[in-house]
Design a protein around this motif. Structure first.
Motif, mmCIF file in Angstrom:
data_model
loop_
_atom_site.group_PDB
_atom_site.id
_atom_site.type_symbol
_atom_site.label_atom_id
_atom_site.label_comp_id
_atom_site.label_asym_id
_atom_site.label_seq_id
_atom_site.Cartn_x
_atom_site.Cartn_y
_atom_site.Cartn_z
ATOM 1 N N ASP A 19 0.822 -1.215 0.000
ATOM 2 C CA ASP A 19 0.000 0.000 0.000
ATOM 3 C C ASP A 19 0.861 1.272 0.000
ATOM 4 O OD1 ASP A 19 -2.429 1.329 -0.140
ATOM 5 O OD2 ASP A 19 -2.584 1.515 2.046
ATOM 6 N N ILE A 20 1.841 1.287 -0.899
ATOM 7 C CA ILE A 20 2.738 2.436 -1.043
ATOM 8 C C ILE A 20 2.224 3.293 -2.194
ATOM 9 C CG2 ILE A 20 5.115 3.131 -1.582
ATOM 10 C CD1 ILE A 20 5.951 0.343 -0.399
ATOM 11 N N LYS A 21 2.248 4.590 -2.036
ATOM 12 C CA LYS A 21 1.783 5.516 -3.070
ATOM 13 C C LYS A 21 2.966 5.986 -3.920
ATOM 14 C CE LYS A 21 -2.447 5.617 -1.562
ATOM 15 N NZ LYS A 21 -3.377 4.711 -2.191
ATOM 16 N N TRP A 22 2.721 6.122 -5.220
ATOM 17 C CA TRP A 22 3.767 6.625 -6.119
ATOM 18 C C TRP A 22 4.251 8.002 -5.659
ATOM 19 C CZ3 TRP A 22 6.117 3.206 -8.795
ATOM 20 C CH2 TRP A 22 5.453 2.154 -9.433
ATOM 21 N N ALA A 23 3.353 8.828 -5.157
ATOM 22 C CA ALA A 23 3.733 10.173 -4.704
ATOM 23 C C ALA A 23 4.757 10.097 -3.577
ATOM 24 C CB ALA A 23 2.503 10.957 -4.258
ATOM 25 N N ASP A 24 4.632 9.092 -2.696
ATOM 26 C CA ASP A 24 5.592 8.941 -1.598
ATOM 27 C C ASP A 24 6.962 8.498 -2.121
ATOM 28 O OD1 ASP A 24 3.637 9.695 0.247
ATOM 29 O OD2 ASP A 24 2.987 7.617 0.541
ATOM 30 N N VAL A 25 6.958 7.621 -3.110
ATOM 31 C CA VAL A 25 8.226 7.196 -3.722
ATOM 32 C C VAL A 25 8.868 8.394 -4.416
ATOM 33 C CG1 VAL A 25 9.319 5.610 -5.364
ATOM 34 C CG2 VAL A 25 7.352 4.829 -4.005
ATOM 35 N N ALA A 26 8.054 9.173 -5.116
ATOM 36 C CA ALA A 26 8.560 10.352 -5.831
ATOM 37 C C ALA A 26 9.179 11.360 -4.875
ATOM 38 C CB ALA A 26 7.436 10.996 -6.634
ATOM 39 N N THR A 27 8.535 11.574 -3.738
ATOM 40 C CA THR A 27 9.075 12.496 -2.739
ATOM 41 C C THR A 27 10.455 12.025 -2.284
ATOM 42 O OG1 THR A 27 6.884 13.179 -2.009
ATOM 43 C CG2 THR A 27 8.687 13.508 -0.448
ATOM 44 N N ALA A 28 10.588 10.725 -2.049
ATOM 45 C CA ALA A 28 11.876 10.163 -1.616
ATOM 46 C C ALA A 28 12.943 10.317 -2.696
ATOM 47 C CB ALA A 28 11.712 8.695 -1.235
ATOM 48 N N VAL A 29 12.543 10.157 -3.958
ATOM 49 C CA VAL A 29 13.486 10.264 -5.081
ATOM 50 C C VAL A 29 13.816 11.727 -5.373
ATOM 51 C CG1 VAL A 29 13.788 9.794 -7.561
ATOM 52 C CG2 VAL A 29 12.791 8.049 -6.064
ATOM 53 N N GLY A 30 12.843 12.616 -5.117
ATOM 54 C CA GLY A 30 13.075 14.036 -5.377
ATOM 55 C C GLY A 30 12.650 14.476 -6.763
ATOM 56 N N GLN A 31 11.726 13.733 -7.377
ATOM 57 C CA GLN A 31 11.192 14.085 -8.692
ATOM 58 C C GLN A 31 9.668 14.006 -8.619
ATOM 59 O OE1 GLN A 31 13.144 15.107 -11.237
ATOM 60 N NE2 GLN A 31 14.973 14.758 -10.024
ATOM 61 N N SER A 32 8.993 14.379 -9.703
ATOM 62 C CA SER A 32 7.528 14.350 -9.716
ATOM 63 C C SER A 32 7.011 12.914 -9.688
ATOM 64 C CB SER A 32 6.992 15.053 -10.964
ATOM 65 O OG SER A 32 7.210 14.247 -12.121
ATOM 66 N N LYS A 33 5.776 12.753 -9.229
ATOM 67 C CA LYS A 33 5.174 11.417 -9.197
ATOM 68 C C LYS A 33 5.013 10.865 -10.609
ATOM 69 C CE LYS A 33 0.250 12.758 -8.927
ATOM 70 N NZ LYS A 33 0.398 14.178 -9.216
ATOM 71 N N GLU A 34 4.748 11.750 -11.573
ATOM 72 C CA GLU A 34 4.582 11.308 -12.947
ATOM 73 C C GLU A 34 5.897 10.770 -13.515
ATOM 74 O OE1 GLU A 34 1.427 14.175 -11.812
ATOM 75 O OE2 GLU A 34 3.609 14.336 -11.716
ATOM 76 N N TRP A 35 6.995 11.478 -13.265
ATOM 77 C CA TRP A 35 8.306 11.067 -13.784
ATOM 78 C C TRP A 35 8.769 9.777 -13.118
ATOM 79 C CZ3 TRP A 35 13.271 10.046 -12.280
ATOM 80 C CH2 TRP A 35 14.243 10.040 -13.288
ATOM 81 N N VAL A 36 8.672 9.700 -11.800
ATOM 82 C CA VAL A 36 9.135 8.516 -11.067
ATOM 83 C C VAL A 36 8.301 7.293 -11.450
ATOM 84 C CG1 VAL A 36 9.342 7.473 -8.763
ATOM 85 C CG2 VAL A 36 10.168 9.803 -9.177
#
Length: 150
Positions: A19-36
């Motif tokens: 139950d992980i959200k793409w937006a949370d992964v994107a925040t960790a990576v430092g890029q937009s949710k769309e790009w990640v």
């Protein structure tokens, strides 16, 4: 040997199960949710640092082989058929089928003969609350590239 498609399936299954959200992964990576999301779905390559950050956010330790796959410049275009069969993707295809000539005509009227870049490009997908039913808002923002005379 793992394929890129198999790695994508692994990432998506792990993300879904946990139950992980793409937006949370994107925040960790430092890029937009769309790009990640595009990168982890196999359409964009990542750096080692980005892979490590994504892995930490997902709770996945990518092997050297998986890291190499994520770093490799992909063959872009992920649809399994010429005409999409997934209902959501088909509706986007339908939008282009119905309104593509309108978009092309209006872009050319405003900018001239050329294209919208998918390289110098951003995308934003958001939800707009609406009493009649929530709306999907997709903003595509690409640099205009005129055709050159030579």
């Amino acid at each position: 040997m793992t394929t890129r498609a198999e790695l994508t399936e692994k990432i998506v299954a792990h993300k879904t199960f946990n139950d992980i959200k793409w937006a949370d992964v994107a925040t960790a990576v430092g890029q937009s949710k769309e790009w990640v999301t595009a990168a982890l779905m196999g359409q964009i390559s990542l750096s080692k640092d980005q892979i490590e950050k994504a892995g930490n956010a997902l709770g996945l330790n990518f092997s050297d082989e998986e890291t190499a796959l994520l770093m490799t410049v992909p063959y872009r275009g992920s649809l399994p058929s010429a005409v999409p069969t997934d209902p959501l993707i088909y509706r986007l295809y339908e939008v282009i089928s119905v309104y593509g000539t309108t978009m092309k005509t209006l872009i050319e009227e405003e900018f001239g003969d050329g294209i919208m870049s998918a390289i110098d490009f951003t995308m934003d997908i958001s939800r707009e609350e609406n009493p009649a039913g929530d709306r999907v808002k997709i903003v595509l923002d690409g640099k205009f590239l005129p055709y050159k005379m030579y």
